[in-house]
Scaffold this active site. Structure first.
Site, PDB file in Angstrom:
ATOM      1  N   HIS A  76      -5.807  -6.073   2.217  1.00  0.00           N
ATOM      2  CA  HIS A  76      -4.800  -4.825   2.211  1.00  0.00           C
ATOM      3  C   HIS A  76      -4.097  -4.741   4.278  1.00  0.00           C
ATOM      4  CE1 HIS A  76      -5.591  -2.544  -0.720  1.00  0.00           C
ATOM      5  NE2 HIS A  76      -6.875  -3.303  -0.997  1.00  0.00           N
ATOM      6  N   CYS A  80      -2.722  -3.094   6.184  1.00  0.00           N
ATOM      7  CA  CYS A  80      -3.496  -1.599   7.111  1.00  0.00           C
ATOM      8  C   CYS A  80      -4.708  -1.300   7.199  1.00  0.00           C
ATOM      9  CB  CYS A  80      -2.819  -0.318   6.274  1.00  0.00           C
ATOM     10  SG  CYS A  80      -3.273  -0.234   4.083  1.00  0.00           S
ATOM     11  N   CYS A  82       0.968  -1.053  -0.073  1.00  0.00           N
ATOM     12  CA  CYS A  82       0.038  -0.174   0.174  1.00  0.00           C
ATOM     13  C   CYS A  82       0.635   0.985   0.093  1.00  0.00           C
ATOM     14  CB  CYS A  82      -1.181  -0.194   1.153  1.00  0.00           C
ATOM     15  SG  CYS A  82      -1.433   1.356   1.718  1.00  0.00           S
ATOM     16  N   GLU A  83       0.853   2.073  -0.753  1.00  0.00           N
ATOM     17  CA  GLU A  83       1.296   3.397  -1.035  1.00  0.00           C
ATOM     18  C   GLU A  83       1.110   4.245   0.071  1.00  0.00           C
ATOM     19  OE1 GLU A  83       0.432   5.134  -4.778  1.00  0.00           O
ATOM     20  OE2 GLU A  83      -0.506   6.018  -4.054  1.00  0.00           O
ATOM     21  N   HIS A  84      -0.004   4.058   0.870  1.00  0.00           N
ATOM     22  CA  HIS A  84      -0.126   5.006   2.022  1.00  0.00           C
ATOM     23  C   HIS A  84       0.991   4.808   3.156  1.00  0.00           C
ATOM     24  CE1 HIS A  84      -3.779   5.353  -1.043  1.00  0.00           C
ATOM     25  NE2 HIS A  84      -3.043   7.108  -1.179  1.00  0.00           N
ATOM     26  N   HIS A  85       0.571   3.478   2.934  1.00  0.00           N
ATOM     27  CA  HIS A  85       1.732   2.526   4.498  1.00  0.00           C
ATOM     28  C   HIS A  85       2.610   1.796   4.448  1.00  0.00           C
ATOM     29  CE1 HIS A  85      -2.739   3.854   5.909  1.00  0.00           C
ATOM     30  NE2 HIS A  85      -2.763   4.070   7.005  1.00  0.00           N
ATOM     31  N   GLN A 108      -5.077  -0.092  -4.808  1.00  0.00           N
ATOM     32  CA  GLN A 108      -5.955  -1.212  -5.526  1.00  0.00           C
ATOM     33  C   GLN A 108      -6.416  -0.801  -6.968  1.00  0.00           C
ATOM     34  OE1 GLN A 108      -7.464  -4.276  -3.138  1.00  0.00           O
ATOM     35  NE2 GLN A 108      -8.675  -5.042  -4.545  1.00  0.00           N
TER      36      GLN A 108
HETATM   37 ZN   LIG Z   1      -2.998   1.957   2.951  1.00  0.00          ZN
END
Ligand SMILES: [Zn+2]
Length: 232
Positions: A193, A195, A124-127, A165
């Site tokens: 995910h 996250c 995941c590019e956010h976490h 995704q």
């Molecule tokens: Zn994430």
């Protein structure tokens, strides 16, 4: 006859000029088809990147108070750097894009071909924590066919990036459309995910499903046929 096709990501994204949407209301925001990269993303060599990540990652560990002289920890920054560049984020570099050979459709097979349950690992590019899932890809030949393992390799290439995704789904679909020269492509991704399951809301049972139905796949009958195939 074998045709070598290597499409640059730029060509694919140019076809989709103006394509973008946003998912709002969550911390997962998605803005476009192309992975956001800097102009000079490949100014440094892979080795230079690994050296730099190694030193930056040891700083993160140091800030967290970890003892980098410990036997177990001292090799970690180097391992992480190597893993980022050579493995889990190797799909950022177009040089690692799979070379795809196409063959004439000699079998005259003109129904859908489905490659299902392609296991992939992404992040995941956010976490920067794992996304683990299965991709199902399908196409109807426009005269050319692709080696089955290449469908798998295309999924893996785009998975090996920091991802969301929705973008992963569309990148795989657009790549297949460009390579196979057809709109008749479908991609379904069902993924977990970490996250979501291991932190934050801590929901361990949910998974996220995204889909792309292009060309002939974009009607209820074909979608039902595809779902039927996936349920075998
Ligand atoms: Zn994430």
């Amino acid at each position: 006859m074998i045709t070598e096709v290597i499409l640059k990501e730029k060509e694919v994204s140019e076809k989709l000029n103006g394509f973008s949407y946003q998912e709002v209301g969550d911390d997962h925001l998605f803005t476009g088809l192309e992975t956001p990269m800097k102009q000079d993303a490949f100014k440094l060599s892979d080795q230079e990147k690994k050296d730099k990540i190694e030193s930056l990652f040891s700083e993160i560990m140091d800030v967290m108070g970890l003892d980098l002289t410990d036997d177990s920890l001292q090799g970690t920054p180097k391992r992480v750097a190597k893993m980022y560049i050579d493995e889990i984020f190797s799909g950022l570099n177009p040089a690692n894009k799979p070379k795809v050979a196409l063959f004439d459709n000699k079998y005259q097979y003109n129904q859908m071909l489905v490659e299902k349950n392609i296991t992939f690992y992404s992040n995941c590019e956010h976490h920067f924590v794992p996304i683990i899932g299965k991709a199902h890809v399908a196409y109807i030949s426009s005269g050319k066919v692709i080696g089955l393992s290449k469908l798998n390799r295309i999924v893996q290439y785009y998975a090996k990036r920091p991802q969301v995704q929705e973008r992963l789904t569309n990148q795989i679909a657009e790549e297949l459309k460009a390579i196979l020269d057809t709109e008749d492509v479908a991609v379904i991704i069902d993924a977990k995910h970490l996250c979501v399951s291991s932190r934050g809301i801590k929901d361990d049972t949910s998974s996220t499903v995204t889909s792309y139905f292009g060309g002939k796949f974009n009607n209820q009958e074909k979608i039902a046929e595809l779902q039927n195939t996936l349920n075998y």
